[in-house]
Design an enzyme around this catalytic site. Sequence first.
Site, short mmCIF file in Angstrom:
data_model
loop_
_atom_site.label_atom_id
_atom_site.label_comp_id
_atom_site.label_asym_id
_atom_site.label_seq_id
_atom_site.Cartn_x
_atom_site.Cartn_y
_atom_site.Cartn_z
N GLY A 115 0.83 -1.19 0.00
CA GLY A 115 0.00 0.00 0.00
C GLY A 115 0.87 1.25 0.00
CB CYS A 116 0.33 4.66 -1.27
SG CYS A 116 -1.36 4.97 -0.69
CE1 TYR A 117 -1.70 8.14 3.66
CE2 TYR A 117 -3.45 6.57 3.14
CZ TYR A 117 -3.01 7.88 3.28
OH TYR A 117 -3.87 8.92 3.04
#
Length: 309
Positions: A115-117
């Site tokens: 995921g980006c986070y």
Amino acid sequence: MSDSVFIDGAAGTTGLEIRDRLAGRSDISLMTIDDSRRKDAAARREALNEADYVILCLPDDAAREAVTLIDNKRTRVIDASSAHRVAPGWVYGFAELEADQAERIANATRVTNPGCYPTGFLALVRPLVRAGLVPADWPLCVNAASGYSGGGKAMVAEFEQGGTDTAFRAYALGLAHKHAPEMTRHAGLAYAPIFAPSVARTYRGMLTEVPLHLHAMPGAPTLDAVREVLTEAYADSRVVRIGDGAPAAITIEADAGKDRMTLHVCGNADTGQARLVATLDNLGKGAGGAAVQNLNIMAGLDPVAGLAL
């Protein structure tokens, strides 16, 4: 001879980013379904099974279904959704996370994009946990802001077509975000961090911050010790870099439009407090750029081919 790639969900935000990075490459051949057959289930199944590589840019349930449609052992899959990030049998597609992670990706048939986070959080925290500077059971917090493209077409429309005039919005206030298990598992933590995500009025870009009370931690590690561990962890990386010094300010757009990630070690040596900050593009190293990097590794190509660094 080029490798064939089918992007399932190529019309979505991440799919378009991946397609742009692969366009014009002679070592990759993009497979597409004719517009007249785009909703034809048989045509989709055919493409999923004919491609050398499939990149899934779909909602989680649709990504799980797509995997079941692949009935051969040859087609290799990269899933850009969150469906398989802690699933057994899937290799985590963050090449810089561990010393052997790129090798594991290269040999895998099923790879799940981070995921980006979690990408920013893990880049900052995992080396510190591995080195023993941050105990696995230490209570961690991660504050993060993303460009609104991270919410897909619906959120893009909301921000660009007058659905909202907000400049900054915090969400997932119930602390049950689907990224939390991913962060916990791949950082090697005993407990999930408090994850405080938000969205800002900028199309792309991401800033992820982990504050630390170094003075209260076992051994009271210094800012220099933290910086040394991170510098060593990414010394050979062409994608993850360590920022110079302590900048006066760091912006969410610092790495927007790029497929790299920059880590900063900031804080106050006298008080023993640290602010660890990662900047990346939520559509780059946080999504499409990471998928292309994983594809390159799996196909035995230059890992950064087609990426903007």
